[in-house]
Motif scaffolding. Structure first.
Motif, mmCIF file in Angstrom:
data_model
loop_
_atom_site.group_PDB
_atom_site.id
_atom_site.type_symbol
_atom_site.label_atom_id
_atom_site.label_comp_id
_atom_site.label_asym_id
_atom_site.label_seq_id
_atom_site.Cartn_x
_atom_site.Cartn_y
_atom_site.Cartn_z
ATOM 1 N N LYS A 96 0.834 -1.200 0.000
ATOM 2 C CA LYS A 96 0.000 0.000 0.000
ATOM 3 C C LYS A 96 0.868 1.249 0.000
ATOM 4 C CE LYS A 96 -3.713 2.321 2.526
ATOM 5 N NZ LYS A 96 -4.564 2.307 3.746
ATOM 6 N N VAL A 97 0.621 2.139 -0.948
ATOM 7 C CA VAL A 97 1.378 3.379 -1.074
ATOM 8 C C VAL A 97 0.601 4.514 -0.397
ATOM 9 C CG1 VAL A 97 2.362 5.071 -2.673
ATOM 10 C CG2 VAL A 97 2.472 2.630 -3.222
ATOM 11 N N GLU A 98 1.223 5.123 0.597
ATOM 12 C CA GLU A 98 0.634 6.262 1.296
ATOM 13 C C GLU A 98 1.145 7.559 0.681
ATOM 14 O OE1 GLU A 98 -1.616 5.962 3.494
ATOM 15 O OE2 GLU A 98 -1.436 3.939 4.331
ATOM 16 N N LYS A 99 0.465 8.667 1.003
ATOM 17 C CA LYS A 99 0.836 9.957 0.411
ATOM 18 C C LYS A 99 0.789 11.056 1.460
ATOM 19 C CE LYS A 99 -2.220 12.148 -2.053
ATOM 20 N NZ LYS A 99 -3.149 12.570 -3.134
ATOM 21 N N GLU A 100 1.799 11.929 1.425
ATOM 22 C CA GLU A 100 1.825 13.126 2.258
ATOM 23 C C GLU A 100 1.957 14.349 1.353
ATOM 24 O OE1 GLU A 100 1.333 13.401 5.441
ATOM 25 O OE2 GLU A 100 1.238 11.241 5.843
ATOM 26 N N GLU A 101 1.184 15.386 1.657
ATOM 27 C CA GLU A 101 1.166 16.604 0.852
ATOM 28 C C GLU A 101 1.843 17.736 1.615
ATOM 29 O OE1 GLU A 101 -2.979 17.119 0.277
ATOM 30 O OE2 GLU A 101 -3.145 15.553 -1.258
ATOM 31 N N PHE A 102 2.575 18.572 0.894
ATOM 32 C CA PHE A 102 3.298 19.687 1.491
ATOM 33 C C PHE A 102 3.048 20.954 0.676
ATOM 34 C CE2 PHE A 102 5.445 15.757 2.338
ATOM 35 C CZ PHE A 102 5.835 15.840 3.666
ATOM 36 N N GLY A 103 2.665 22.011 1.368
ATOM 37 C CA GLY A 103 2.460 23.280 0.685
ATOM 38 C C GLY A 103 1.084 23.460 0.096
ATOM 39 N N PHE A 104 0.228 22.470 0.197
ATOM 40 C CA PHE A 104 -1.158 22.557 -0.266
ATOM 41 C C PHE A 104 -1.937 21.444 0.409
ATOM 42 C CE2 PHE A 104 0.558 19.304 -2.882
ATOM 43 C CZ PHE A 104 -0.498 18.500 -3.266
ATOM 44 N N ARG A 105 -3.247 21.520 0.303
ATOM 45 C CA ARG A 105 -4.101 20.498 0.897
ATOM 46 C C ARG A 105 -5.128 20.037 -0.114
ATOM 47 N NH1 ARG A 105 -5.619 22.843 6.932
ATOM 48 N NH2 ARG A 105 -3.491 23.208 7.646
ATOM 49 N N SER A 106 -5.220 18.744 -0.296
ATOM 50 C CA SER A 106 -6.284 18.205 -1.140
ATOM 51 C C SER A 106 -7.615 18.376 -0.433
ATOM 52 C CB SER A 106 -6.045 16.719 -1.425
ATOM 53 O OG SER A 106 -4.859 16.552 -2.167
ATOM 54 N N GLU A 107 -8.674 18.313 -1.193
ATOM 55 C CA GLU A 107 -10.005 18.488 -0.613
ATOM 56 C C GLU A 107 -10.275 17.393 0.408
ATOM 57 O OE1 GLU A 107 -14.685 18.820 -2.054
ATOM 58 O OE2 GLU A 107 -13.060 18.649 -3.523
ATOM 59 N N GLY A 108 -10.673 17.807 1.602
ATOM 60 C CA GLY A 108 -11.009 16.847 2.657
ATOM 61 C C GLY A 108 -9.840 16.449 3.522
ATOM 62 N N ALA A 109 -8.624 16.894 3.176
ATOM 63 C CA ALA A 109 -7.462 16.519 3.980
ATOM 64 C C ALA A 109 -7.421 17.340 5.253
ATOM 65 C CB ALA A 109 -6.170 16.738 3.185
ATOM 66 N N ASP A 110 -7.131 16.696 6.376
ATOM 67 C CA ASP A 110 -7.021 17.380 7.660
ATOM 68 C C ASP A 110 -5.879 16.756 8.438
ATOM 69 O OD1 ASP A 110 -7.261 18.844 9.897
ATOM 70 O OD2 ASP A 110 -9.371 18.360 10.292
ATOM 71 N N LEU A 111 -4.660 17.133 8.074
ATOM 72 C CA LEU A 111 -3.487 16.534 8.686
ATOM 73 C C LEU A 111 -3.298 17.000 10.122
ATOM 74 C CD1 LEU A 111 -1.008 16.829 5.704
ATOM 75 C CD2 LEU A 111 -2.129 14.777 6.529
ATOM 76 N N SER A 112 -3.779 18.193 10.461
ATOM 77 C CA SER A 112 -3.590 18.698 11.811
ATOM 78 C C SER A 112 -4.240 17.779 12.825
ATOM 79 C CB SER A 112 -4.182 20.111 11.931
ATOM 80 O OG SER A 112 -3.525 21.005 11.064
#
Length: 221
Positions: free
Chosen positions: A75-91
């Motif tokens: 399974k490949v996971e993904k982390e985003e930096f400098g922007f947020r995809s719709e629905g993402a809530d990393l905090s």
């Protein structure tokens, strides 16, 4: 006296068979388990690591003596930096500051400021390291990813940051993997992708004027 009463206790034959069946079911469900293809099972005996279970049917000691943690290695996971995809809530998920603008603001080698959003795709390479060597693997991954990208961007000019995204992404991927291995995270970087890089909006007019002046100079020459 109690032993005498227990010895004289008579259990009906049907009830005895039912108890045996229930015991066998409990023993089977707590002893046998299946690992799906592309995953492994990390076995712990009374909390201590003992072995890795490979895909397929497996056996462990019942009644909580041994426990299994399934880890996917495909399974490949993904982390985003400098922007947020719709629905993402990393905090909420990571408990860390994920201000997109602050993360993407970087200083280039020519002391210019650039907006550098990117994505890191990764998967688990070493299940033991992933589970036991680092307390917060994803948090460390984010920290090392940002540090690696800032290191690479800091050696490039603003024009290179904007026009050579693939080259910068490849170099950042190499640096990040080296740091992840040093930290024994057990992670493998699958891909680093730079999104559209640019200068911040407040300095965009000045940046355009500089580019225009350079073009006019070359044209004059």
């Amino acid at each position: 006296e109690f032993l005498k009463q227990l010895k004289n206790l008579k259990i009906p034959g049907g009830m005895f068979i039912i108890l045996i069946v229930i015991l066998v079911i409990i023993l089977g469900t707590s002893s046998f388990f299946t690992i799906e293809s592309g995953s492994v099972g990390v076995i712990q005996r009374l909390g201590k690591y003992t072995r890795i279970a490979l895909p397929g049917p497996n056996f462990k000691l019942p009644f909580g003596v041994e426990s299994v943690t399934k880890v996917s290695q495909e399974k490949v996971e993904k982390e985003e930096f400098g922007f947020r995809s719709e629905g993402a809530d990393l905090s909420d998920r990571l408990g860390i500051d994920t201000d997109a603008t602050n993360t993407s603001l970087m200083l280039t080698g020519g002391l210019n400021v650039a907006l550098v959003p990117w994505i890191v795709q990764y998967r688990v390479k070493e299940p033991y390291d992933y589970l036991f060597k680092v307390k917060n693997v994803r948090g460390l991954l984010r920290d090392l990813s940002e540090a690696s990208m800032r290191l690479v961007v800091g050696d490039r000019s603003i024009n290179e940051v904007i026009s050579k995204r693939s080259e910068i992404a490849n170099e950042a991927e190499k640096v990040l993997q080296e740091e992840l291995d040093k930290a024994e995270t057990g992670l493998l970087v699958v891909n680093v992708e730079l999104k559209r890089t640019n200068v911040p909006d407040p300095v965009q007019p000045s940046f355009n004027e500089v580019n225009q002046a350079v073009q006019e100079k070359e044209k004059l020459i």
